[in-house]
Design an enzyme around this catalytic site. Structure first.
Site, PDB file in Angstrom:
ATOM      1  N   ASP A   1       3.493   0.446  12.023  1.00 27.46           N
ATOM      2  CA  ASP A   1       2.253  -0.012  11.394  1.00 27.46           C
ATOM      3  C   ASP A   1       1.864  -1.448  11.761  1.00 27.46           C
ATOM      4  OD1 ASP A   1       2.211   2.473  10.266  1.00 27.46           O
ATOM      5  OD2 ASP A   1       2.833   1.837   8.273  1.00 27.46           O
TER       6      ASP A   1
ATOM      7  N   ARG B   1      -9.344   0.662   3.510  1.00 29.59           N
ATOM      8  CA  ARG B   1      -8.393   1.617   2.927  1.00 29.59           C
ATOM      9  C   ARG B   1      -7.040   0.956   2.652  1.00 29.59           C
ATOM     10  NH1 ARG B   1      -7.101   5.649   6.745  1.00 29.59           N
ATOM     11  NH2 ARG B   1      -5.377   5.736   5.303  1.00 29.59           N
TER      12      ARG B   1
ATOM     13  N   LYS C   1       0.828  -1.208   0.000  1.00 28.92           N
ATOM     14  CA  LYS C   1       0.000   0.000   0.000  1.00 28.92           C
ATOM     15  C   LYS C   1       0.863   1.259   0.000  1.00 28.92           C
ATOM     16  CE  LYS C   1      -2.522   2.671   3.457  1.00 28.92           C
ATOM     17  NZ  LYS C   1      -1.483   3.312   4.254  1.00 28.92           N
ATOM     18  N   ASN C   2       1.815   1.337   0.934  1.00 24.95           N
ATOM     19  CA  ASN C   2       2.520   2.603   1.095  1.00 24.95           C
ATOM     20  C   ASN C   2       3.530   2.887  -0.025  1.00 24.95           C
ATOM     21  OD1 ASN C   2       0.960   3.348   3.235  1.00 24.95           O
ATOM     22  ND2 ASN C   2       2.401   2.636   4.801  1.00 24.95           N
TER      23      ASN C   2
ATOM     24  N   ARG D   1       0.099  15.245  12.416  1.00 23.18           N
ATOM     25  CA  ARG D   1       0.839  14.808  11.219  1.00 23.18           C
ATOM     26  C   ARG D   1       1.301  16.029  10.415  1.00 23.18           C
ATOM     27  NH1 ARG D   1      -1.895   9.361   8.902  1.00 23.18           N
ATOM     28  NH2 ARG D   1       0.212   9.120   8.130  1.00 23.18           N
ATOM     29  N   PRO D   2       2.366  16.696  10.903  1.00 20.10           N
ATOM     30  CA  PRO D   2       2.836  17.909  10.229  1.00 20.10           C
ATOM     31  C   PRO D   2       3.469  17.596   8.871  1.00 20.10           C
ATOM     32  CG  PRO D   2       4.367  17.285  11.973  1.00 20.10           C
ATOM     33  CD  PRO D   2       3.220  16.313  12.033  1.00 20.10           C
ATOM     34  N   ILE D   3       3.576  18.613   8.005  1.00 10.55           N
ATOM     35  CA  ILE D   3       4.287  18.420   6.735  1.00 10.55           C
ATOM     36  C   ILE D   3       5.410  19.456   6.594  1.00 10.55           C
ATOM     37  CG2 ILE D   3       2.395  17.273   5.499  1.00 10.55           C
ATOM     38  CD1 ILE D   3       1.939  20.004   4.055  1.00 10.55           C
ATOM     39  N   ASP D   4       5.902  19.950   7.744  1.00 11.12           N
ATOM     40  CA  ASP D   4       6.945  20.981   7.701  1.00 11.12           C
ATOM     41  C   ASP D   4       8.208  20.504   6.968  1.00 11.12           C
ATOM     42  OD1 ASP D   4       6.929  19.348  10.221  1.00 11.12           O
ATOM     43  OD2 ASP D   4       8.903  20.258  10.442  1.00 11.12           O
ATOM     44  N   GLN D   5       8.526  19.215   7.059  1.00  8.57           N
ATOM     45  CA  GLN D   5       9.746  18.727   6.397  1.00  8.57           C
ATOM     46  C   GLN D   5       9.575  18.650   4.883  1.00  8.57           C
ATOM     47  OE1 GLN D   5      12.729  18.317   8.173  1.00  8.57           O
ATOM     48  NE2 GLN D   5      11.349  19.348   9.595  1.00  8.57           N
TER      49      GLN D   5
ATOM     50  N   ARG E   1      -4.092  10.514   3.186  1.00  9.57           N
ATOM     51  CA  ARG E   1      -2.790  11.095   3.499  1.00  9.57           C
ATOM     52  C   ARG E   1      -1.902  11.241   2.256  1.00  9.57           C
ATOM     53  NH1 ARG E   1      -1.665  14.279   7.176  1.00  9.57           N
ATOM     54  NH2 ARG E   1       0.552  14.601   7.305  1.00  9.57           N
TER      55      ARG E   1
ATOM     56  N   CYS F   1      -5.188   8.534   8.740  1.00  7.02           N
ATOM     57  CA  CYS F   1      -5.561   7.917  10.020  1.00  7.02           C
ATOM     58  C   CYS F   1      -5.353   8.881  11.190  1.00  7.02           C
ATOM     59  CB  CYS F   1      -4.711   6.674  10.264  1.00  7.02           C
ATOM     60  SG  CYS F   1      -5.283   5.241   9.367  1.00  7.02           S
TER      61      CYS F   1
ATOM     62  N   ILE G   1       6.781   6.733  17.150  1.00  4.06           N
ATOM     63  CA  ILE G   1       6.549   7.536  15.931  1.00  4.06           C
ATOM     64  C   ILE G   1       5.295   8.413  16.077  1.00  4.06           C
ATOM     65  CG2 ILE G   1       6.303   7.463  13.400  1.00  4.06           C
ATOM     66  CD1 ILE G   1       8.863   6.038  14.233  1.00  4.06           C
TER      67      ILE G   1
END
Ligand code: EPZ
Length: 421
Positions: free
Chosen positions: A306, A398, A22-23, A123-127, A94, A118, A328
């Site tokens: 996971d 999902r 999936k990922n 769940r930041p996206i700063d990076q 996501r 989820c 995590i």
């Protein structure tokens, strides 16, 4: 609404085939958009709701998506006609944030609504943003969307502050068509990061070092279509491995890369489970009493976050005390309250779950609070006495293809029912 109904207490036996990861798939499908000519034929794509959602987003951008069979898609992205990905589907998942990297690479601009996913913590996206800016893009967040724009993307040295799968992949995709060399340091090394790099290289990119701490990307002029097969799903495989041990069963899990499963195999071995590795299979066999273990989730090659939730179900019926530390995500113990309804004895203190094994679980109506929590509930239902009914199974759909069929083929009594809400 649909639910899963399980009558537990049966040993799982036989063999099961694992689908594509999936990922990996949820990054590869958006990355297709970066190809400006040719078609991508992608095989071993899991038949899951997240993939269906991406199909719809790709079509809304102007791609031609053809379903060759349940696991093979042919995508022509030549005619993408917008850099605007702001639909309900984008908000729902996501991985839609990978359209930022892919559209930015090809069109030097993207407007993508902030992603869902989820509810397992902040769940930041700063990076991701730090990476796009280092490549020369202006990034603005407005009206719930990320808007990135650059005159020209230029290679840069980027040292990530945290090890992030999403940021590593997204910035790697964006850098494929940048001018010059980009070096990414402190990157994620997950098998799906390597798979996305291999896919991008098949489209003509020049990426070296994926799977190590440093990835080097030399920008190329264009990306084109290719044929590619997604790697097997490490997490789906891990879920079945845990289910085999939890039901005191004996199953062979086929179409896997045993190397990717080492951290899971090592914990099961430590508990007293027998693991027999083949070239592309792993047999998991209950051979006698199990003992508790301690687990700390870590980026690859550490124990994957996971599979932490399914593992907590198994440990809830293993004698003695086990401790799981989730390093995590800060809210990945929500399923514990559901396990407690079935008789588990678990105390959660912040990121730590202290599990005192009980003799058995008993069936109940429980909720899949997120994707892997859902898998944990399915395993709980398989080992519990009596009937378990799992609600909110859209989370499970999902990420796990046809989960009830796979477990049924191993001897489980599990069915999907539709109920009026
Ligand atoms: C991916 O999420 C997976 N999702 C997750 O799997 C998985 O749990 C996670 O990687 C870790 O392995 C997909 O691939 C679609 P991260 P991602 O960026 O990329 C922090 C599942 O069950 N961080 O590696 O969103 C973040 O808060 C799902 O299949 C920042 O601080 O995870 C977290 O603590 C759930 N800033 C840590 O890094 C950022 O910009 C790792 O997150 C990005 C992340």
């Amino acid at each position: 609404m649909e639910r899963l109904v399980i009558h537990g207490g049966r040993k799982l036996e036989g063999a099961v085939e694992i689908n594509g990861a999936k990922n990996a798939a949820v990054a590869i499908l958006p990355a297709v958009v970066a190809a400006s000519s040719g078609k991508c034929l992608i095989d071993n794509v899991p038949d899951i709701e997240d993939v269906h959602c991406l199909d719809r987003i790709l079509s809304s951008l102007g791609c031609e998506v053809k379903k060759i069979d349940n696991n093979t898609l042919e995508i022509d992205s030549t005619s993408v006609n917008t850099v605007n990905a702001c639909t309900e589907d984008v908000r729902r998942m996501r991985a839609s944030y990978y359209f930022i990297g892919a559209l930015l690479a090809r069109f030097k601009e993207a407007k993508v609504e902030l992603p869902g996913g989820c509810p397992i913590g902040v769940r930041p996206i700063d990076q991701h943003i730090k990476g796009f800016e280092a490549l020369g893009a202006d990034v603005v967040i407005e009206h719930g969307a990320v808007h990135v724009k650059a005159k020209q993307l230029k290679g840069a040295n980027i040292f990530f502050d945290v090890v992030s799968v999403g940021a590593t992949i997204n910035v790697m995709i964006a850098a494929t068509l940048a001018e010059g060399v980009t070096t990414l340091e402190n990157v994620a090394k997950e098998p799906h990061v390597v798979d996305v790099a291999n896919f991008l290289n098949s489209m003509g990119a020049n990426i070296k070092g994926a799977g190590t701490d440093v990835i080097r990307i030399t920008g190329v002029k264009k990306l084109t279509g290719c044929a590619y097969s997604v790697i097997p799903d490490q997490i789906e495989a891990g879920t079945f491995m845990i289910a085999a041990a939890a039901t005191r069963g004996d199953i062979t899990i086929k179409n896997v890369i045993p190397k990717h499963l080492e951290s899971i195999s090592a914990k099961l071995l430590e508990m007293g489970v027998e693991i027999i590795e083949g070239d592309d299979s792993v047999r998991v066999r209950y051979v006698g009493d199990l003992k508790g273990v301690n687990i700390k989730t870590m980026p690859y090659p550490g124990f994957p976050t996971d599979v932490q939730q399914p593992m907590s179900t198994l440990l809830s019926v293993v004698p003695g005390r086990s401790i799981i530390t989730e390093s995590i995500w800060e809210s990945r113990h929500k399923h514990i309250d559901e396990l407690k309804k079935m008789g588990a004895n678990i105390k959660v203190e912040g990121r730590v779950a202290i599990i005192d094994g009980v003799n058995s679980l008993s069936g109940a109506v429980v909720k899949a609070t997120d994707l892997r929590a859902g898998a944990a509930m399915v395993i709980a239902g398989l080992i519990a006495s009596g009937k378990t009914e799992i609600t909110s199974i859209e989370h499970i759909d999902r990420g796990y293809p046809h989960i009830e069929n796979k477990f049924r083929s191993l001897g489980a009594k599990i069915e999907r029912i539709t109920v009026e809400e």
